[in-house]
Every structure is written in structure tokens, then in C-alpha cells.
Scaffold this active site. Structure first.
Site, PDB file in Angstrom:
ATOM      1  N   ASN A 136      -0.844  -0.518  -9.125  1.00 58.87           N
ATOM      2  CA  ASN A 136      -0.965  -2.054  -9.147  1.00 58.87           C
ATOM      3  C   ASN A 136      -1.460  -2.530 -10.409  1.00 58.87           C
ATOM      4  O   ASN A 136      -1.037  -3.651 -10.771  1.00 58.87           O
ATOM      5  CB  ASN A 136      -2.075  -2.327  -8.161  1.00 58.87           C
ATOM      6  N   TYR A 145       6.889  -8.528 -20.223  1.00 56.30           N
ATOM      7  CA  TYR A 145       6.274  -8.341 -18.721  1.00 56.30           C
ATOM      8  C   TYR A 145       7.385  -8.071 -17.870  1.00 56.30           C
ATOM      9  O   TYR A 145       7.400  -7.272 -17.290  1.00 56.30           O
ATOM     10  CB  TYR A 145       5.560  -9.564 -18.456  1.00 56.30           C
ATOM     11  N   GLY A 168      -5.849  -0.460 -10.875  1.00 57.86           N
ATOM     12  CA  GLY A 168      -5.935  -1.923 -11.121  1.00 57.86           C
ATOM     13  C   GLY A 168      -6.865  -2.651 -10.057  1.00 57.86           C
ATOM     14  O   GLY A 168      -6.431  -3.728  -9.823  1.00 57.86           O
ATOM     15  N   ALA A 169      -7.771  -1.993  -9.567  1.00 56.44           N
ATOM     16  CA  ALA A 169      -8.635  -2.636  -8.444  1.00 56.44           C
ATOM     17  C   ALA A 169      -9.950  -3.114  -8.908  1.00 56.44           C
ATOM     18  O   ALA A 169     -10.711  -3.504  -7.873  1.00 56.44           O
ATOM     19  CB  ALA A 169      -8.680  -1.780  -7.282  1.00 56.44           C
ATOM     20  N   SER A 199       7.509  -7.829  -9.503  1.00 51.86           N
ATOM     21  CA  SER A 199       7.155  -9.172  -9.748  1.00 51.86           C
ATOM     22  C   SER A 199       8.527 -10.206  -9.597  1.00 51.86           C
ATOM     23  O   SER A 199       9.489  -9.419 -10.074  1.00 51.86           O
ATOM     24  CB  SER A 199       6.623  -9.689 -11.047  1.00 51.86           C
ATOM     25  N   ASP A 222      -7.426   5.198 -18.262  1.00 54.56           N
ATOM     26  CA  ASP A 222      -6.336   4.429 -18.744  1.00 54.56           C
ATOM     27  C   ASP A 222      -5.203   4.798 -18.344  1.00 54.56           C
ATOM     28  O   ASP A 222      -4.637   6.063 -18.685  1.00 54.56           O
ATOM     29  CB  ASP A 222      -6.335   4.275 -20.232  1.00 54.56           C
ATOM     30  N   LYS A 255       8.394  -5.092 -15.429  1.00 46.94           N
ATOM     31  CA  LYS A 255       8.568  -5.197 -13.958  1.00 46.94           C
ATOM     32  C   LYS A 255      10.019  -4.920 -13.302  1.00 46.94           C
ATOM     33  O   LYS A 255      10.060  -4.656 -11.960  1.00 46.94           O
ATOM     34  CB  LYS A 255       8.026  -6.521 -13.439  1.00 46.94           C
TER      35      LYS A 255
HETATM   36  N1  LIG Z   1      -1.031 -12.487  -9.426  1.00 48.05           N
HETATM   37  C1  LIG Z   1       0.348 -12.858  -9.393  1.00 48.05           C
HETATM   38  O1  LIG Z   1       0.546 -14.084  -9.338  1.00 48.05           O
HETATM   39  C2  LIG Z   1       1.258 -11.851  -9.524  1.00 48.05           C
HETATM   40  C3  LIG Z   1       2.647 -12.008  -9.555  1.00 48.05           C
HETATM   41  C4  LIG Z   1       3.649 -11.025  -9.551  1.00 48.05           C
HETATM   42  C5  LIG Z   1       3.066  -9.667  -9.797  1.00 48.05           C
HETATM   43  N2  LIG Z   1       1.960  -9.545  -9.628  1.00 48.05           N
HETATM   44  C6  LIG Z   1       1.373  -8.021 -10.145  1.00 48.05           C
HETATM   45  O2  LIG Z   1       0.337  -7.671  -9.103  1.00 48.05           O
HETATM   46  C7  LIG Z   1      -0.578  -6.772  -9.859  1.00 48.05           C
HETATM   47  C8  LIG Z   1      -2.006  -7.318  -9.717  1.00 48.05           C
HETATM   48  O3  LIG Z   1      -1.884  -8.576 -10.401  1.00 48.05           O
HETATM   49  P1  LIG Z   1      -3.419  -9.435 -10.365  1.00 48.05           P
HETATM   50  O4  LIG Z   1      -3.186 -10.856 -10.425  1.00 48.05           O
HETATM   51  O5  LIG Z   1      -4.379  -8.767  -9.139  1.00 48.05           O
HETATM   52  O6  LIG Z   1      -3.887  -8.784 -11.886  1.00 48.05           O
HETATM   53  P2  LIG Z   1      -5.303  -8.357 -12.352  1.00 48.05           P
HETATM   54  O7  LIG Z   1      -5.074  -8.501 -13.551  1.00 48.05           O
HETATM   55  O8  LIG Z   1      -6.351  -8.852 -11.683  1.00 48.05           O
HETATM   56  O9  LIG Z   1      -5.260  -6.864 -12.133  1.00 48.05           O
HETATM   57  C9  LIG Z   1      -4.792  -5.610 -12.930  1.00 48.05           C
HETATM   58  C10 LIG Z   1      -5.772  -4.924 -13.353  1.00 48.05           C
HETATM   59  O10 LIG Z   1      -5.234  -3.796 -14.110  1.00 48.05           O
HETATM   60  C11 LIG Z   1      -6.067  -3.368 -14.928  1.00 48.05           C
HETATM   61  N3  LIG Z   1      -5.668  -2.516 -16.003  1.00 48.05           N
HETATM   62  C12 LIG Z   1      -4.850  -3.203 -17.152  1.00 48.05           C
HETATM   63  N4  LIG Z   1      -4.519  -2.257 -17.860  1.00 48.05           N
HETATM   64  C13 LIG Z   1      -4.868  -0.989 -17.308  1.00 48.05           C
HETATM   65  C14 LIG Z   1      -4.787   0.344 -17.620  1.00 48.05           C
HETATM   66  N5  LIG Z   1      -4.291   0.762 -18.917  1.00 48.05           N
HETATM   67  N6  LIG Z   1      -5.434   1.210 -17.005  1.00 48.05           N
HETATM   68  C15 LIG Z   1      -5.940   1.002 -15.624  1.00 48.05           C
HETATM   69  N7  LIG Z   1      -6.028  -0.314 -15.362  1.00 48.05           N
HETATM   70  C16 LIG Z   1      -5.615  -1.221 -16.171  1.00 48.05           C
HETATM   71  C17 LIG Z   1      -6.911  -4.450 -15.296  1.00 48.05           C
HETATM   72  O11 LIG Z   1      -8.189  -4.285 -15.886  1.00 48.05           O
HETATM   73  C18 LIG Z   1      -7.034  -5.227 -14.084  1.00 48.05           C
HETATM   74  O12 LIG Z   1      -8.237  -5.277 -13.264  1.00 48.05           O
HETATM   75  C19 LIG Z   1      -0.051  -6.527 -11.366  1.00 48.05           C
HETATM   76  O13 LIG Z   1       0.751  -5.271 -11.152  1.00 48.05           O
HETATM   77  C20 LIG Z   1       0.748  -7.905 -11.562  1.00 48.05           C
HETATM   78  O14 LIG Z   1       1.869  -7.589 -12.526  1.00 48.05           O
HETATM   79  C21 LIG Z   1       0.866 -10.194  -9.883  1.00 48.05           C
END
Ligand SMILES: NC(=O)c1ccc[n+]([C@@H]2O[C@H](COP(=O)([O-])OP(=O)(O)OC[C@H]3O[C@@H](n4cnc5c(N)ncnc54)[C@H](O)[C@@H]3O)[C@@H](O)[C@H]2O)c1
Length: 252
Positions: free
Chosen positions: A90, A156, A14-15, A143, A63, A160
Site C-alpha cells: 500500500n 505516479y 504505508g499504514a 490507481s 523504507d 501505478k
Molecule cells: N487516496 C486515494 O484517493 C487513492 C487513489 C488511488 C490510489 N491510492 C493508493 O492507495 C494507497 C494509499 O493511499 P493513501 O491515500 O492512504 O495515502 P497515504 O499517503 O496516507 O499513505 C501512504 C503511506 O506510505 C508511506 N510511505 C511513503 N514512502 C514510503 C517508503 N519509502 N517506505 C515506507 N512507507 C512509505 C507514507 O508515509 C504514508 O503513510 C497508495 O498506494 C495510493 O497510491 C489512493
């Protein structure tokens, strides 16, 4: 304290975007790791950021909910980069927001398939490599919605919470092979994905509820992850670290 992860290969799922995954990949690369980034979205921007920092990195479209594809991708990473020592689970779907009765069953299934089973697929694929080298680090992104629940986020939050159970179980099963599994539970972080949900006066209300009166930055998560992946964190496993500016504290 200098963190040195030279010789290790880190996989960050997820980067693709400008969110937590890219910051994690960058921080682990700065610590000396070779980095494999995985996503379903275009990773070219992340790759140019990593390359500009002279980090050895490769991108893999995969995926994570598809376990056969995950197995093949991890094998390819091991061939290309020489290992699978660190895994940051991630990748996640953040889009399902709605009150409990309004979230369709299909959405529940997809959230569980990606957020929970996807993290299990990735962990299963790296597991034999970590056992072989008697060293491994797996980080699960939970989360505060997973540790405390969240209205409008039932599916969600359930996924988590689920990754915490998975991580703690792997922490026990991996302990004698020096494989640690820890969980990061972020509060609200300033990423594009989070900010699409939090807008207008909600922004101010949420900030006021945080003792530090601000949202976190991706680097705050990346620093915690890099520490947990280091040798300095050898004896830390099965732990949930809330990185949230104190939002879970009792304030009156
Ligand atoms: N941003 C926040 O406030 C926050 C808070 C709590 C937890 N989180 C957790 O941190 C992590 C990153 O969050 P973020 O805000 O950077 O989100 P983001 O949406 O920028 O990153 C998630 C990435 O996962 C990828 N993805 C989705 N489905 C996929 C799949 N089937 N296979 C491969 N990749 C896939 C997406 O394309 C995306 O690039 C997540 O796990 C999120 O739940 C974020």
C-alpha cells in the site's frame, strides 16, 4: 460469508496515517490476522487503533525502497509474528503532481523507487515464506491513474501501471503454490493524502463525474482487500479491481 484469516500474518505497508493502509490493517486484524505495519512515518496512532480492537500487531519502521532493510524487516516479522502470509503493498508517494515537462528526473526516480521497486522488494522478501507454506496473498495498490492515466500525474501513473505488470507476472509465477496476486485500483478515496490535492470547486466537479456522486471511504478498499485475501477468493488471481463508484463507466 464469514471471512476467517485466523492463524495468518498480514503485512501492510504505508499504514501510519489515517488513510487506506490503516483501514486495511484494521480489517485484516478483524478477520483474525496478526498484523505487521510498516512505514517511514510515526505509526503510534495506527498501533493504538489496532490495540484498542485487541488485534495482535507490531510496527516496523522501514523504507521499502531499501531492499536490504526490507529483507531484514520481513525476517524480523516472521520471527515476531510467525509468518508472512498476506502482503498489502500500500505504501506510496502521492506528492509528485505537475505537468510532464515540469517533473524533475529525481522525482521520477524516487516515485519509481518507492511505488514500483518498493512493492517488488516487499514481494521478493515474502515470496520464499509463501512458497514454503504453499499459500500466499499479495495485494498491489494501483490507481485509476494507473489503469487510465492522469494528467499532471505522469510519474505516479507510470508507477501505478507498473505494479499491474508486476502483480500479473507474480500471479502466474505463484499460481501453482496457491499464491495469488491481485490489484486494487481505487478511484478518489477520502484520505488526507488525496484531499490535499483536491480542493475547492474541483471537489464538486470530481464528485459530479462519478455515477455514485461521492468519493470512496477507506473501508471500501479494506473490504475488497479482505475478500481477496480470504479462502473464498482462492481462484481469483492477476485481476485488477477498480473500486471507484463507477467512475470508469461510460455515462452520457
Ligand atoms: N487516496 C486515494 O484517493 C487513492 C487513489 C488511488 C490510489 N491510492 C493508493 O492507495 C494507497 C494509499 O493511499 P493513501 O491515500 O492512504 O495515502 P497515504 O499517503 O496516507 O499513505 C501512504 C503511506 O506510505 C508511506 N510511505 C511513503 N514512502 C514510503 C517508503 N519509502 N517506505 C515506507 N512507507 C512509505 C507514507 O508515509 C504514508 O503513510 C497508495 O498506494 C495510493 O497510491 C489512493
Amino acid at each position: 460469508m464469514k471471512i476467517d484469516l485466523r492463524g495468518k500474518t498480514a503485512i501492510v505497508t504505508g499504514a501510519a496515517g489515517n488513510g487506506l493502509g490503516r483501514a486495511d490493517a484494521l480489517a485484516l486484524g478483524h478477520a483474525g490476522c496478526k498484523v505487521a505495519v510498516i512505514d517511514v512515518a510515526d505509526m503510534s496512532q495506527t498501533m493504538s487503533v489496532l490495540k484498542n480492537e485487541d488485534i495482535t500487531a507490531r510496527a516496523y519502521t522501514c523504507d521499502i525502497s531499501n531492499h536490504e532493510l526490507v529483507e531484514k524487516t520481513v525476517e524480523q516479522i516472521v520471527t515476531d509474528l510467525g509468518g508472512a502470509d498476506v502482503l498489502v503493498n500500500n505504501a506510496s508517494i502521492l506528492t509528485t503532481v505537475g505537468m510532464f515537462g515540469d517533473i524533475p528526473v529525481e522525482k521520477w526516480n524516487r516515485d519509481i523507487q518507492v511505488n514500483l521497486i518498493g512493492s517488488a522488494n516487499m514481494s521478493r522478501a515474502v515470496w520464499p515464506h509463501m512458497h514454503k507454506h504453499k499459500w500466499g496473498r499479495i495485494i498491489f495498490m494501483s490507481s485509476v491513474a494507473g489503469t487510465r492515466g492522469g494528467a499532471g500525474q505522469t510519474s505516479y501513473a507510470s508507477t501505478k501501471a507498473g505494479v499491474i505488470g508486476l502483480a500479473k507476472s507474480l500471479a502466474i509465477e505463484g499460481a501453482r503454490a496457491n499464491i495469488t496476486a491481485n490489484i486494487i485500483a481505487p478511484g478518489v478515496m477520502e484520505t488526507d493524502a488525496a484531499m490535499t490535492f483536491i480542493r475547492g470547486d474541483m471537489l464538486d466537479r470530481m464528485k459530479k463525474s462519478i455515477p455514485m456522486r461521492k468519493f470512496g471511504r477507506p473501508e471500501d478498499i479494506a473490504n475488497a482487500i479482505t475478500f481477496l485475501c480470504s479462502d473464498q477468493a482462492n481462484y481469483i488471481t492477476g485481476q485488477v479491481l477498480e473500486v471507484d463508484g463507477g467512475s470508469g463507466l461510460f455515462v452520457f
